[in-house]
Scaffold this motif. Structure first.
Motif, short mmCIF file in Angstrom:
data_model
loop_
_atom_site.label_atom_id
_atom_site.label_comp_id
_atom_site.label_asym_id
_atom_site.label_seq_id
_atom_site.Cartn_x
_atom_site.Cartn_y
_atom_site.Cartn_z
N LYS A 53 0.86 -1.19 0.00
CA LYS A 53 0.00 0.00 0.00
C LYS A 53 0.90 1.24 0.00
N PRO A 54 0.50 2.29 -0.73
CA PRO A 54 1.35 3.47 -0.87
C PRO A 54 1.84 4.04 0.47
N GLU A 55 1.00 4.05 1.47
CA GLU A 55 1.40 4.61 2.76
C GLU A 55 2.40 3.74 3.53
N HIS A 56 2.69 2.54 3.02
CA HIS A 56 3.60 1.62 3.72
C HIS A 56 4.89 1.34 2.93
N ILE A 57 5.09 2.01 1.81
CA ILE A 57 6.28 1.74 0.99
C ILE A 57 7.55 2.03 1.77
N ARG A 58 7.60 3.15 2.45
CA ARG A 58 8.81 3.50 3.22
C ARG A 58 9.09 2.45 4.30
N ARG A 59 8.05 2.03 5.02
CA ARG A 59 8.22 1.01 6.06
C ARG A 59 8.72 -0.30 5.46
N SER A 60 8.17 -0.67 4.32
CA SER A 60 8.60 -1.90 3.65
C SER A 60 10.08 -1.86 3.31
N THR A 61 10.54 -0.76 2.74
CA THR A 61 11.95 -0.66 2.36
C THR A 61 12.85 -0.61 3.59
N GLU A 62 12.40 0.01 4.68
CA GLU A 62 13.18 0.02 5.92
C GLU A 62 13.36 -1.40 6.45
N LEU A 63 12.28 -2.15 6.47
CA LEU A 63 12.35 -3.53 6.95
C LEU A 63 13.24 -4.38 6.05
N LEU A 64 13.13 -4.19 4.74
CA LEU A 64 13.98 -4.95 3.81
C LEU A 64 15.46 -4.60 3.98
N ARG A 65 15.75 -3.34 4.20
CA ARG A 65 17.16 -2.95 4.41
C ARG A 65 17.74 -3.62 5.65
N ALA A 66 16.92 -3.79 6.68
CA ALA A 66 17.37 -4.50 7.89
C ALA A 66 17.66 -5.97 7.57
N HIS A 81 15.06 -17.07 6.36
CA HIS A 81 13.84 -17.28 7.17
C HIS A 81 14.15 -17.32 8.66
N ARG A 82 15.38 -17.66 9.02
CA ARG A 82 15.76 -17.74 10.44
C ARG A 82 16.17 -16.39 11.03
N LEU A 83 16.34 -15.38 10.20
CA LEU A 83 16.75 -14.07 10.69
C LEU A 83 15.58 -13.36 11.37
N ALA A 84 15.84 -12.77 12.52
CA ALA A 84 14.79 -12.02 13.24
C ALA A 84 14.28 -10.87 12.37
N SER A 85 15.16 -10.23 11.61
CA SER A 85 14.74 -9.11 10.75
C SER A 85 13.78 -9.59 9.66
N PHE A 86 14.02 -10.76 9.10
CA PHE A 86 13.10 -11.29 8.09
C PHE A 86 11.77 -11.67 8.72
N GLN A 87 11.82 -12.25 9.90
CA GLN A 87 10.58 -12.61 10.59
C GLN A 87 9.74 -11.37 10.90
N ARG A 88 10.39 -10.26 11.26
CA ARG A 88 9.66 -9.00 11.48
C ARG A 88 9.02 -8.52 10.18
N TYR A 89 9.81 -8.59 9.10
CA TYR A 89 9.28 -8.17 7.79
C TYR A 89 8.09 -9.03 7.39
N ARG A 90 8.24 -10.33 7.51
CA ARG A 90 7.16 -11.24 7.13
C ARG A 90 5.91 -11.03 7.99
N ALA A 91 6.12 -10.73 9.28
CA ALA A 91 4.98 -10.51 10.19
C ALA A 91 4.18 -9.27 9.78
N GLU A 92 4.84 -8.26 9.24
CA GLU A 92 4.15 -7.02 8.84
C GLU A 92 3.63 -7.07 7.41
N LEU A 93 4.13 -7.99 6.62
CA LEU A 93 3.82 -8.01 5.19
C LEU A 93 2.32 -8.12 4.92
N ASP A 94 1.62 -8.95 5.66
CA ASP A 94 0.18 -9.11 5.42
C ASP A 94 -0.58 -7.80 5.62
#
Length: 104
Positions: free
Chosen positions: A10-23, A65-78
């Protein structure tokens, strides 16, 4: 195994998505897991993302998949996606220097 994941944020979440991906990518650089190739692309000017993952293991065995940062990203993705991501398992039809990051 190669997998392509397509999703639109969603447009309002693009910045958050890229922040999580950079982590996630910072953790990958720090941990440097073997047998994993992982790339994420954003279609310019849109909230569309493509992730290409190649792993020596099975679908659930990818090291990221075992990285905490990826698990955070996946948890917010939905919550941040406009619709559920689509996952496609890829079969190679042709390959020209895909493993060579510096073509001459």
């Amino acid at each position: 195994m190669r997998v392509l994941i397509r999703y639109t944020v969603k447009p309002e979440h693009i910045r958050r998505s890229t922040e999580l991906l950079r982590a996630v990518y910072a953790d990958l650089e720090r941990t440097r897991p073997t047998g994993l190739r992982y790339e994420t692309f954003q279609v310019e000017g849109t909230g569309q993302f493509l992730a290409l993952m190649e792993s020596d293991g099975g679908p659930g065995d990818a090291a990221h998949h075992r990285l905490a940062s990826f698990q955070r990203y996946r948890a917010e993705l939905d919550d941040i996606c406009a619709e559920p991501p689509t996952v496609a398992h890829l079969e190679t039809v042709g390959d020209y220097r895909s493993a060579d990051p510096t073509p001459s």
